[in-house]
Design a protein around this motif. Structure first.
Motif, PDB file in Angstrom:
ATOM      1  N   ASP A 142       0.964  -1.121  -0.107  1.00  0.00           N
ATOM      2  CA  ASP A 142       0.015   0.007   0.078  1.00  0.00           C
ATOM      3  C   ASP A 142       0.752   1.701   0.028  1.00  0.00           C
ATOM      4  O   ASP A 142       0.473   1.585   0.953  1.00  0.00           O
ATOM      5  N   SER A 146       3.767   6.472  -6.832  1.00  0.00           N
ATOM      6  CA  SER A 146       3.689   7.483  -8.163  1.00  0.00           C
ATOM      7  C   SER A 146       5.080   8.468  -8.568  1.00  0.00           C
ATOM      8  O   SER A 146       5.360   8.822  -8.067  1.00  0.00           O
ATOM      9  N   ARG A 161       2.312  -5.351  -2.721  1.00  0.00           N
ATOM     10  CA  ARG A 161       0.128  -6.195  -2.950  1.00  0.00           C
ATOM     11  C   ARG A 161      -0.180  -4.531  -2.471  1.00  0.00           C
ATOM     12  O   ARG A 161       1.031  -3.881  -2.176  1.00  0.00           O
ATOM     13  N   SER A 163       0.122  -1.501  -3.722  1.00  0.00           N
ATOM     14  CA  SER A 163       0.832   0.086  -4.205  1.00  0.00           C
ATOM     15  C   SER A 163       0.420   0.527  -5.374  1.00  0.00           C
ATOM     16  O   SER A 163       0.834  -0.176  -6.643  1.00  0.00           O
ATOM     17  N   ASP A 164       0.916   1.945  -5.623  1.00  0.00           N
ATOM     18  CA  ASP A 164       0.793   2.125  -7.026  1.00  0.00           C
ATOM     19  C   ASP A 164       2.102   2.239  -8.283  1.00  0.00           C
ATOM     20  O   ASP A 164       3.094   2.192  -7.497  1.00  0.00           O
ATOM     21  N   LEU A 165       1.731   0.798  -8.817  1.00  0.00           N
ATOM     22  CA  LEU A 165       3.297   1.002  -9.989  1.00  0.00           C
ATOM     23  C   LEU A 165       3.218   1.258 -11.220  1.00  0.00           C
ATOM     24  O   LEU A 165       3.802   1.045 -11.976  1.00  0.00           O
ATOM     25  N   SER A 166       2.390   2.303 -10.876  1.00  0.00           N
ATOM     26  CA  SER A 166       2.348   3.271 -12.772  1.00  0.00           C
ATOM     27  C   SER A 166       3.480   3.672 -13.021  1.00  0.00           C
ATOM     28  O   SER A 166       3.435   3.584 -14.136  1.00  0.00           O
ATOM     29  N   ILE A 180       2.167  -8.947  -6.863  1.00  0.00           N
ATOM     30  CA  ILE A 180       1.530  -8.670  -7.208  1.00  0.00           C
ATOM     31  C   ILE A 180       0.137  -8.205  -7.242  1.00  0.00           C
ATOM     32  O   ILE A 180      -0.217 -10.190  -6.922  1.00  0.00           O
ATOM     33  N   ASP A 181      -0.878  -7.738  -6.859  1.00  0.00           N
ATOM     34  CA  ASP A 181      -2.122  -8.258  -6.805  1.00  0.00           C
ATOM     35  C   ASP A 181      -3.362  -8.520  -8.513  1.00  0.00           C
ATOM     36  O   ASP A 181      -2.672  -7.895  -9.677  1.00  0.00           O
ATOM     37  N   GLN A 184      -2.799  -4.830 -10.056  1.00  0.00           N
ATOM     38  CA  GLN A 184      -1.055  -4.147 -10.345  1.00  0.00           C
ATOM     39  C   GLN A 184      -1.421  -4.712 -11.534  1.00  0.00           C
ATOM     40  O   GLN A 184       0.221  -4.798 -12.419  1.00  0.00           O
ATOM     41  N   VAL A 187      -1.897  -3.342 -14.535  1.00  0.00           N
ATOM     42  CA  VAL A 187      -1.782  -2.206 -14.940  1.00  0.00           C
ATOM     43  C   VAL A 187      -0.162  -2.446 -15.270  1.00  0.00           C
ATOM     44  O   VAL A 187       0.292  -1.350 -17.123  1.00  0.00           O
ATOM     45  N   LEU A 188       0.867  -3.682 -15.026  1.00  0.00           N
ATOM     46  CA  LEU A 188       1.921  -3.737 -15.405  1.00  0.00           C
ATOM     47  C   LEU A 188       1.974  -4.387 -16.616  1.00  0.00           C
ATOM     48  O   LEU A 188       2.868  -4.620 -17.767  1.00  0.00           O
TER      49      LEU A 188
END
Length: 197
Positions: A142, A146, A161, A163-166, A180-181, A184, A187-188
């Motif tokens: 969490d 960014s 898990r 976390s902002d992985l942008s 990761i969830d 995420q 996003v990846l």
């Protein structure tokens, strides 16, 4: 809070186990100070320099270290809860094992830092510099990453898990076994150019 302490230099001070509360330090320097097992509550350090300071097993709650520099400091088993370290930088410092719970560590400089096995939960780390940092087997749960600089960082076995992985480019980090969830993963996948249907 009392009047700020400004521009003072503290050398070879023994603050082992001291409890500091409601104090403010501005433009101060701390060299070879022992803060082992010390406790800070609502203490503010702004534009301060720390050199060879021992933070071992220290506890910091709702304190602030703003635009501070930490050089050759030891944070073995230190804990930060709800603290702000915005704009601070770490050089040649021992940062593990370290626990960070909540707070704002945006713009923090941790390039090349050894963060193996650290615990960082619910922390804002926007635009933090983690270039080349070793986050293997760490908990970065969490965490708002960014805009963070993550090139060549190692996330092997890291729990990411929530976390902002942008800002994470999966092609330029070590990621074997990272957790990761589902959100995420989407996003990846999109970062790699996949269409998720």
């Amino acid at each position: 809070m009392t009047e700020p302490i400004r521009g003072q230099t503290f050398r070879h001070e023994d603050w082992y186990g001291d409890e500091l509360a409601d104090r403010e330090y501005v433009d101060c320097q701390f060299f070879d100070v022992d803060l082992t097992e010390s406790v800070t509550r609502q203490v503010s350090f702004t534009n301060c320099a720390f050199g060879n300071v021992r933070f071992n097993a220290s506890r910091h709650t709702d304190s602030a270290f703003l635009r501070c520099t930490f050089r050759r400091c030891n944070f073995f088993e230190a804990e930060f809860s709800g603290c702000k370290l915005v704009g601070s930088g770490f050089e040649q410092s021992t940062l593990r094992p370290l626990t960070v719970l909540g707070g704002d560590w945006s713009f923090v400089g941790l390039p090349g830092a050894d963060l193996r096995g650290v615990t960082i939960r619910g922390v804002r780390m926007r635009e933090a510099d983690l270039t080349g940092a070793n986050c293997s087997d760490a908990l970065l749960v969490d965490v708002d990453l960014s805009g963070a600089q993550l090139h060549s960082a190692r996330f092997t076995g890291c729990d990411l898990r929530g976390s902002d992985l942008s800002a994470l480019d999966p092609t330029v980090v070590e990621r074997t076994g990272a957790i990761i969830d589902a959100g995420q993963a989407v996003v990846l996948a999109q970062a790699l150019g996949f269409e998720v249907g």
